[in-house]
Design a protein around this motif. Sequence first.
Motif, mmCIF file in Angstrom:
data_model
loop_
_atom_site.group_PDB
_atom_site.id
_atom_site.type_symbol
_atom_site.label_atom_id
_atom_site.label_comp_id
_atom_site.label_asym_id
_atom_site.label_seq_id
_atom_site.Cartn_x
_atom_site.Cartn_y
_atom_site.Cartn_z
ATOM 1 N N UNK A 130 -2.488 -1.019 -4.904
ATOM 2 C CA UNK A 130 -1.764 -1.688 -5.985
ATOM 3 C C UNK A 130 -2.299 -1.279 -7.347
ATOM 4 N N UNK A 131 -3.616 -1.269 -7.479
ATOM 5 C CA UNK A 131 -4.220 -0.916 -8.765
ATOM 6 C C UNK A 131 -4.114 0.589 -9.038
ATOM 7 N N UNK A 132 -3.919 1.373 -8.000
ATOM 8 C CA UNK A 132 -3.755 2.809 -8.161
ATOM 9 C C UNK A 132 -2.318 3.234 -8.403
ATOM 10 N N UNK A 133 -1.410 2.280 -8.556
ATOM 11 C CA UNK A 133 -0.021 2.607 -8.893
ATOM 12 C C UNK A 133 0.865 2.926 -7.719
ATOM 13 N N UNK A 134 0.560 2.401 -6.539
ATOM 14 C CA UNK A 134 1.388 2.613 -5.354
ATOM 15 C C UNK A 134 1.819 1.252 -4.798
ATOM 16 N N UNK A 135 2.713 0.543 -5.493
ATOM 17 C CA UNK A 135 3.043 -0.843 -5.110
ATOM 18 C C UNK A 135 3.703 -0.978 -3.749
ATOM 19 N N UNK A 136 4.547 0.003 -3.364
ATOM 20 C CA UNK A 136 5.224 -0.131 -2.071
ATOM 21 C C UNK A 136 4.240 -0.024 -0.917
ATOM 22 N N UNK A 137 3.306 0.941 -1.009
ATOM 23 C CA UNK A 137 2.281 1.060 0.031
ATOM 24 C C UNK A 137 1.356 -0.158 0.024
ATOM 25 N N UNK A 138 1.059 -0.673 -1.156
ATOM 26 C CA UNK A 138 0.211 -1.864 -1.253
ATOM 27 C C UNK A 138 0.866 -3.054 -0.576
ATOM 28 N N UNK A 139 2.168 -3.218 -0.789
ATOM 29 C CA UNK A 139 2.878 -4.341 -0.176
ATOM 30 C C UNK A 139 2.881 -4.219 1.341
ATOM 31 N N UNK A 140 3.023 -3.002 1.849
ATOM 32 C CA UNK A 140 3.020 -2.795 3.299
ATOM 33 C C UNK A 140 1.663 -3.171 3.891
ATOM 34 N N UNK A 141 0.574 -2.737 3.232
ATOM 35 C CA UNK A 141 -0.758 -3.104 3.712
ATOM 36 C C UNK A 141 -0.969 -4.608 3.604
ATOM 37 N N UNK A 142 -0.494 -5.198 2.518
ATOM 38 C CA UNK A 142 -0.617 -6.643 2.350
ATOM 39 C C UNK A 142 0.084 -7.412 3.451
ATOM 40 N N UNK A 193 -12.257 -16.845 2.929
ATOM 41 C CA UNK A 193 -11.964 -16.991 1.509
ATOM 42 C C UNK A 193 -11.961 -15.628 0.834
ATOM 43 N N UNK A 194 -12.844 -14.734 1.282
ATOM 44 C CA UNK A 194 -12.920 -13.398 0.679
ATOM 45 C C UNK A 194 -11.592 -12.663 0.837
ATOM 46 N N UNK A 195 -11.046 -12.675 2.026
ATOM 47 C CA UNK A 195 -9.786 -11.976 2.278
ATOM 48 C C UNK A 195 -8.664 -12.591 1.443
ATOM 49 N N UNK A 196 -8.592 -13.909 1.420
ATOM 50 C CA UNK A 196 -7.548 -14.568 0.639
ATOM 51 C C UNK A 196 -7.683 -14.268 -0.853
ATOM 52 N N UNK A 197 -8.904 -14.225 -1.342
ATOM 53 C CA UNK A 197 -9.112 -13.948 -2.764
ATOM 54 C C UNK A 197 -8.646 -12.537 -3.117
ATOM 55 N N UNK A 198 -8.992 -11.558 -2.267
ATOM 56 C CA UNK A 198 -8.545 -10.188 -2.521
ATOM 57 C C UNK A 198 -7.027 -10.113 -2.494
ATOM 58 N N UNK A 199 -6.426 -10.782 -1.519
ATOM 59 C CA UNK A 199 -4.969 -10.749 -1.382
ATOM 60 C C UNK A 199 -4.287 -11.400 -2.587
#
Length: 479
Positions: free
Chosen positions: A418-430, A443-449
């Motif tokens: 997401x921060x690298x400018x690839x929102x579609x791939x980020x959404x798929x991983x999310x 909590x760590x995983x939720x915070x990153x998400x």
Amino acid sequence: MASSTVPSSQPDRPPRPNPVFRQLRGPRSPAEFAAAVRRAAHEIGERVSCDARYVHRVEAGEIRCPNYAYERVFLHMFPGRTLTDLGFAPRSSVRGRRGRGDGGTPPPVGDPALVTGDTGGPPEPYETRNPYHTHHNYEESDVLRRAFMTGGSATVAAASLGPIALAPDASAAQRAVRRPGASDAGALEDAVRHIRLLDDRHGADGLYRRAAAPLRAAYALLDAGATRQRTVDRLYAGAGELAISVGWLAHDSGRFDDARSHYAEALATARVTGDPGLEAHAFCNTAFLARDAGRPREAVRAAQAAQRAARPLGSPHLMSLLALREAGGWAGLADRAGCEQALARAQAYFDRGPTPADPEWMTFYGEAELECLEAQCWSTLGDWPRAARHARRAAELQDPHFTRNIALYTAELADDLARGGLPDEAASAGMRVLDLLPEVQSCRVRTILAGTARVLLPHRRASGVSAFLDRHASLPRAV
């Protein structure tokens, strides 16, 4: 936090333990009681850095009279009592205390000059054997563990360290006190393994509160006192590892103050018993916590201390992990050269392969974890494409048994993308992370998400992003 520079009236006199304060702590461990002190301070607008070590010092009599901030907190916790009712010496009996106003009235709440010191002891050194320093110096003393051995039942401990290892109430199993033996040490070691196994599969959030009972049970085993030195050594090592495990549950669920207290307790145990393996483990987790809490320089120093303790142990994989902890600190300091040097050492040590000297607790550390920790370094340095490559490889390499780690690595991949400018791939991983959340409470995983979702908000129209954001928004709030 500074300590008072005023010596006690009789500096050569050995400290007199404070049994009243120990009685007030009751069945709670020093770390649990320290957490209660911090909560009470928050209730009245005070700020104290109470941890298990401070509780030990009070109970051992090293702190004859608390500073004014702690006085306000203790009197709030135990209304109707005075300092002497709590087992402390009268403030007037402590030599060298300069008068303030009428000489007995505490200063206003939040007085920065008076919030941190303790009356009745010399200042703690910034650095002795221990190169790591936060609000407290974590160097142990011969009385640091004294409160660890006051009150309790060995059979209570054995009961709550049974096959389940997460008994909700250790006191329910109380029977006659007996001296613990090898079977009790084994039960303690099994409790540590069981907690680690559950954390690997499900994450920390649902485990932390339940882990308090076996930790109290471990204290009771030490209190009862074994007769054979081999059993004593196993009990202390087990108690230290259990404190680290419970500290990690607090750490991973966002309870950083509690985690710091548990890690300090483990480090004290290591120093008292001369256990370099336990010391390296405690410093390793302390470095990780310092990094996560935004104290990168402390992370570097703790990781370096861990490496000094671990060097004689002959475990290249342990040295590899500790070099990665150091790399994370250098990344937090934006020192790319220092980070790259530490990463190179980590890879070189890892390439030597596993050995019989590798600690049992390092079962999580393989190529996947190495890739993940390197990804975190590049992410901290803002090199998103490089971070994403390593995070993707970490998720692909991870053993399916480690469900929590798969969720973590994939969440970090989504954030890097997401921060690298690839929102579609980020959404798929999310989306893949969301599929794992029913099994993982971290909590760590939720915070990153949540951070990933914020980065993706401006890209809602990108392929798959809207579905991810809607599904993320529908998550129940963590309790």
